[in-house]
Design an enzyme around this catalytic site. Sequence first.
Site, PDB file in Angstrom:
ATOM      1  N   ARG A 193      -4.405 -29.558 -42.733  1.00 38.64           N
ATOM      2  CA  ARG A 193      -4.268 -31.418 -41.540  1.00 38.64           C
ATOM      3  C   ARG A 193      -5.009 -32.198 -41.931  1.00 38.64           C
ATOM      4  O   ARG A 193      -5.062 -33.298 -42.692  1.00 38.64           O
ATOM      5  CB  ARG A 193      -3.625 -31.531 -40.852  1.00 38.64           C
ATOM      6  CG  ARG A 193      -3.137 -30.425 -40.229  1.00 38.64           C
ATOM      7  CD  ARG A 193      -2.433 -30.710 -38.493  1.00 38.64           C
ATOM      8  NE  ARG A 193      -2.358 -31.578 -37.729  1.00 38.64           N
ATOM      9  CZ  ARG A 193      -2.116 -32.006 -36.515  1.00 38.64           C
ATOM     10  NH1 ARG A 193      -2.520 -30.365 -35.709  1.00 38.64           N
ATOM     11  NH2 ARG A 193      -2.253 -32.698 -36.043  1.00 38.64           N
ATOM     12  N   LEU A 217      -1.816 -21.268 -34.044  1.00 41.28           N
ATOM     13  CA  LEU A 217      -1.307 -22.385 -35.457  1.00 41.28           C
ATOM     14  C   LEU A 217      -1.541 -23.404 -34.043  1.00 41.28           C
ATOM     15  O   LEU A 217      -1.698 -23.213 -32.717  1.00 41.28           O
ATOM     16  CB  LEU A 217      -0.030 -21.965 -35.388  1.00 41.28           C
ATOM     17  CG  LEU A 217      -0.121 -21.116 -36.181  1.00 41.28           C
ATOM     18  CD1 LEU A 217       1.289 -20.450 -36.739  1.00 41.28           C
ATOM     19  CD2 LEU A 217       0.030 -21.581 -37.971  1.00 41.28           C
ATOM     20  N   ASP A 218      -1.729 -24.652 -34.106  1.00 42.50           N
ATOM     21  CA  ASP A 218      -1.235 -25.839 -33.479  1.00 42.50           C
ATOM     22  C   ASP A 218       0.389 -26.202 -32.914  1.00 42.50           C
ATOM     23  O   ASP A 218       0.789 -25.441 -33.622  1.00 42.50           O
ATOM     24  CB  ASP A 218      -1.390 -27.212 -34.925  1.00 42.50           C
ATOM     25  CG  ASP A 218      -2.807 -27.531 -35.258  1.00 42.50           C
ATOM     26  OD1 ASP A 218      -3.942 -26.723 -34.437  1.00 42.50           O
ATOM     27  OD2 ASP A 218      -3.037 -27.795 -36.326  1.00 42.50           O
ATOM     28  N   LYS A 219       0.108 -26.873 -32.115  1.00 37.31           N
ATOM     29  CA  LYS A 219       1.427 -26.623 -30.898  1.00 37.31           C
ATOM     30  C   LYS A 219       2.933 -26.752 -32.241  1.00 37.31           C
ATOM     31  O   LYS A 219       3.906 -26.465 -31.931  1.00 37.31           O
ATOM     32  CB  LYS A 219       1.109 -27.875 -30.462  1.00 37.31           C
ATOM     33  CG  LYS A 219       2.704 -27.901 -29.136  1.00 37.31           C
ATOM     34  CD  LYS A 219       1.973 -29.279 -28.129  1.00 37.31           C
ATOM     35  CE  LYS A 219       3.633 -29.271 -27.061  1.00 37.31           C
ATOM     36  NZ  LYS A 219       3.668 -30.188 -26.554  1.00 37.31           N
TER      37      LYS A 219
END
Length: 246
Positions: free
Chosen positions: A167, A64-66
């Site tokens: 996104r 997962l992205d930060k």
Amino acid sequence: MCYKNIKILHEDKDLIIVNKPNNLTVYAGAGKEKITLVNFLKKKYKNNLSNLSGNERVGIVHRLDKDTSGLMIIAKNNIIHKLLQEKFKKREINRLYLAVVWGLLNKSEGILNKNIGRNPNNRKKFSVFNNNTGKKAITKFKVKKNFSNIASLIECKLLTGRTHQIRVHLSSYGNSIIGDKKYGKKKIKLLKNVDKTIKNLLISFERQALHAYFLSFIHPIKKIKIELKSELPSDIKDLTEKLNLI
């Protein structure tokens, strides 16, 4: 950020499922960050993690992205790691996300099906492509709630796993995720008659309002169904509650 915010929701001899908080990097790309999910795993599990993806990404099957929070599967050994990779490839792991996006979508549900690849003008970003450029990317979406004409809470299902997929797809659709600093497109004109407190919250939301809230799959070895949900974290929950007041 501290490791006490990482919650372990499931663990057996083969795998772990964690609830990753936002503002936590999964692994350090350049090896500089010390506070990462991988370093937490190394500290807690020592050498009892898969190393199929290398020593800098022990246990990591997907990421997962930060600043995306939510559920992640961690592999304890290379056998389960390979089996999970195969399940991801065959789309046998059901992953659902909740996102708060700008504006209203033009339909209540649908499929975003545009290839994704690196932006030719900025290699740190990704873009959609209408031709054979990039890699196949498919995201299903369903509107859960509309907040006037200002924002929407939507559920997204990944059918592929490209970097920044949700996104990028939502941004290309004209409904970028609130708080997304990389792909966001704020619709300030929608906030003309909105209460100042809510307006400021929407404009200054500190991270992309994206949360991996649901995960289900058949355990590759035990052959039992694992199904977990993660409630919206406090920041996104507060955002939706404020939007409900509009």
